[in-house]
Write an enzyme that holds these catalytic residues in place. Sequence first.
Site, PDB file in Angstrom:
ATOM      1  N   PRO A   1      42.953  34.374  38.384  1.00  0.00           N
ATOM      2  CA  PRO A   1      42.492  34.215  36.996  1.00  0.00           C
ATOM      3  C   PRO A   1      41.014  33.850  36.948  1.00  0.00           C
ATOM      4  CG  PRO A   1      44.577  33.084  37.339  1.00  0.00           C
ATOM      5  CD  PRO A   1      44.104  33.508  38.695  1.00  0.00           C
ATOM      6  N   GLU A   2      40.277  34.522  36.069  1.00  0.00           N
ATOM      7  CA  GLU A   2      38.858  34.237  35.893  1.00  0.00           C
ATOM      8  C   GLU A   2      38.679  33.458  34.596  1.00  0.00           C
ATOM      9  OE1 GLU A   2      36.489  37.776  36.509  1.00  0.00           O
ATOM     10  OE2 GLU A   2      37.944  38.571  37.947  1.00  0.00           O
TER      11      GLU A   2
END
Length: 289
Positions: free
Chosen positions: A2-3
């Site tokens: 996840p960014e």
Amino acid sequence: MPELPEVETVRRGLAELVNGDTIVDVQVTLPRIIRYPSVTEFVDRASGRTIRGIGRRGKYLLFDLAPYTLVSHLRMEGQYRVVPTGEPVALHSHVIFRLASGRDLRYRDVRQFGTMDLLLPDESWPSGLRALGPEPFDPSLTPAALRRSLAKRTAPVKAVLLDQTVIAGLGNIYVDEALFLSGIHPLEPANRIGPKRLIRLLAAVRDVLGRAIDAGGSSIRTYQDGYGRHGGFQIQLNVYGRTGEPCCQCGREIQRIRIGGRGTHYCPHCQRPGRTSRVAAKPEREVGR
């Protein structure tokens, strides 16, 4: 992994769901998720604490359990879900916070790379968190400030932008997309990008991240938010994951190379090197290890 848009989406969802709720008890089934303190002290510290707010710094979630802060890094596939306490526990649910409202805040992590630290302000915080650069939307992050950060960086701009000490929260997907929008070749030496192109690059970073947050992130693999919803930004991607497909701007084939071990997607026509740069790459070639 996840960014920033995915972590921010998780943060917003959890804030809606659990702000103001109180942790009654904690169950930890995989001790290595808890980095600090010991599992026993972690449970003691968290129990009876009210969730006063949830923040984010880069890719870290910050739960305000005053006087403590729960620092949570999702790593590759960490997920939070809020469910009724009686609901069957899904496999790989490694940390379960029992809430006074009769619900559970459950942390599930198939890959088991996520981490949690429950800290007082004067305790040693994770080194990765302490070293983070400015947030992408921080007003202090100007093109001039970015230019100073890149001034001595001769590595490919793609690799430099993935360095969390330069800009916090950027990852593989959104760097590829921002470089495409700004017309910058991913192999360009970071210090060769002039002021005008840096203005375009910073604007592209903010544009891509803003739209991704609005869309709830990109569900490329297993990402879900606190409600169990998938993101929708993947349908807006211009280059990431589109190897061999026509560019949306010029029709040329999107190419893929590897830079520093990361798959990198770009259009060889729309992202030509600057006149002062000399870069060359073949599809699937490993560059910049």
